[in-house]
Design a protein around this motif. Sequence first.
Motif, PDB file in Angstrom:
ATOM      1  N   ILE A   3       0.835  -1.203   0.000  1.00  0.00           N
ATOM      2  CA  ILE A   3       0.000   0.000   0.000  1.00  0.00           C
ATOM      3  C   ILE A   3       0.873   1.257   0.000  1.00  0.00           C
ATOM      4  CG2 ILE A   3      -1.438   1.401   1.546  1.00  0.00           C
ATOM      5  CD1 ILE A   3      -3.367  -0.798   1.733  1.00  0.00           C
ATOM      6  N   TYR A  12       0.996   8.850   5.516  1.00  0.00           N
ATOM      7  CA  TYR A  12       0.663   7.571   6.153  1.00  0.00           C
ATOM      8  C   TYR A  12       0.303   7.863   7.598  1.00  0.00           C
ATOM      9  CZ  TYR A  12       1.440   2.944   8.237  1.00  0.00           C
ATOM     10  OH  TYR A  12       1.306   1.766   8.934  1.00  0.00           O
ATOM     11  N   LYS A  14      -1.023   6.335  11.332  1.00  0.00           N
ATOM     12  CA  LYS A  14      -0.971   5.084  12.072  1.00  0.00           C
ATOM     13  C   LYS A  14      -1.484   5.307  13.489  1.00  0.00           C
ATOM     14  CE  LYS A  14       2.225   1.415  13.291  1.00  0.00           C
ATOM     15  NZ  LYS A  14       3.609   0.958  13.251  1.00  0.00           N
ATOM     16  N   THR A  67      -6.048  -3.727   3.138  1.00  0.00           N
ATOM     17  CA  THR A  67      -5.212  -4.908   3.358  1.00  0.00           C
ATOM     18  C   THR A  67      -5.971  -6.003   4.102  1.00  0.00           C
ATOM     19  OG1 THR A  67      -4.371  -4.164   5.500  1.00  0.00           O
ATOM     20  CG2 THR A  67      -3.137  -3.483   3.546  1.00  0.00           C
ATOM     21  N   LYS A  69      -4.222  -7.648   6.359  1.00  0.00           N
ATOM     22  CA  LYS A  69      -3.573  -7.539   7.667  1.00  0.00           C
ATOM     23  C   LYS A  69      -4.374  -6.587   8.552  1.00  0.00           C
ATOM     24  CE  LYS A  69       0.554  -5.957   9.988  1.00  0.00           C
ATOM     25  NZ  LYS A  69       1.783  -5.208   9.883  1.00  0.00           N
ATOM     26  N   ARG A  70      -4.556  -6.964   9.795  1.00  0.00           N
ATOM     27  CA  ARG A  70      -5.281  -6.136  10.748  1.00  0.00           C
ATOM     28  C   ARG A  70      -4.397  -5.871  11.953  1.00  0.00           C
ATOM     29  NH1 ARG A  70      -8.907  -6.317   7.416  1.00  0.00           N
ATOM     30  NH2 ARG A  70     -10.846  -7.388   7.232  1.00  0.00           N
ATOM     31  N   ASP A  71      -4.380  -4.625  12.402  1.00  0.00           N
ATOM     32  CA  ASP A  71      -3.638  -4.248  13.600  1.00  0.00           C
ATOM     33  C   ASP A  71      -4.617  -4.049  14.742  1.00  0.00           C
ATOM     34  OD1 ASP A  71      -1.213  -4.268  12.302  1.00  0.00           O
ATOM     35  OD2 ASP A  71      -1.262  -2.130  11.843  1.00  0.00           O
ATOM     36  N   ASN A  91      -8.151  -3.213  13.038  1.00  0.00           N
ATOM     37  CA  ASN A  91      -8.400  -2.411  11.850  1.00  0.00           C
ATOM     38  C   ASN A  91      -7.412  -2.755  10.743  1.00  0.00           C
ATOM     39  OD1 ASN A  91     -10.384  -1.001  13.225  1.00  0.00           O
ATOM     40  ND2 ASN A  91      -8.956   0.520  13.962  1.00  0.00           N
ATOM     41  N   PRO A  92      -7.892  -2.785   9.488  1.00  0.00           N
ATOM     42  CA  PRO A  92      -6.987  -3.001   8.354  1.00  0.00           C
ATOM     43  C   PRO A  92      -6.272  -1.705   7.993  1.00  0.00           C
ATOM     44  CG  PRO A  92      -9.188  -2.644   7.553  1.00  0.00           C
ATOM     45  CD  PRO A  92      -9.274  -2.646   9.057  1.00  0.00           C
ATOM     46  N   HIS A  93      -5.279  -1.802   7.144  1.00  0.00           N
ATOM     47  CA  HIS A  93      -4.650  -0.630   6.553  1.00  0.00           C
ATOM     48  C   HIS A  93      -5.484  -0.277   5.325  1.00  0.00           C
ATOM     49  CE1 HIS A  93      -0.704  -0.888   8.739  1.00  0.00           C
ATOM     50  NE2 HIS A  93      -1.308  -2.014   9.068  1.00  0.00           N
ATOM     51  N   LEU A  95      -6.024   2.436   1.966  1.00  0.00           N
ATOM     52  CA  LEU A  95      -5.483   3.460   1.080  1.00  0.00           C
ATOM     53  C   LEU A  95      -6.650   4.289   0.556  1.00  0.00           C
ATOM     54  CD1 LEU A  95      -3.181   4.778  -0.518  1.00  0.00           C
ATOM     55  CD2 LEU A  95      -3.510   3.020  -2.264  1.00  0.00           C
TER      56      LEU A  95
END
Length: 104
Positions: A3, A12, A14, A67, A69-71, A91-93, A95
């Motif tokens: 991404i 970006y 975060k 994404t 991937k989840r944080d 939560n996903p990343h 864009l």
Amino acid sequence: DEIIRELKDGVYLKGHRGWEVDPLTGNFQFSAREGYRVEKGEIKEPLRMVALSGQILQTLNHIKAITNKRDMVSDGYCGKSGQHMRTSGCNPHVLIEKAHVGGR
């Protein structure tokens, strides 16, 4: 990483420090815990006091990628008028192609 490369030039964000949503208008503001300038698909210097704001439905229409991937989002609270509820989640990343971002 994919991404960030796709972003090319932008910001970006975060984590979160807080957010606010007006359910009547759909306007929102999200303050990020961390922010970085992205140039040519690479993360550069950190930014201070970065926030994303806009109108929910317009912002959702500008999502370009999400994404798998989840944080984990740290525990927090949501509430108003003295009412608080513990919140957390994964939560996903995401864009977003067009977004209103401010900071230093």
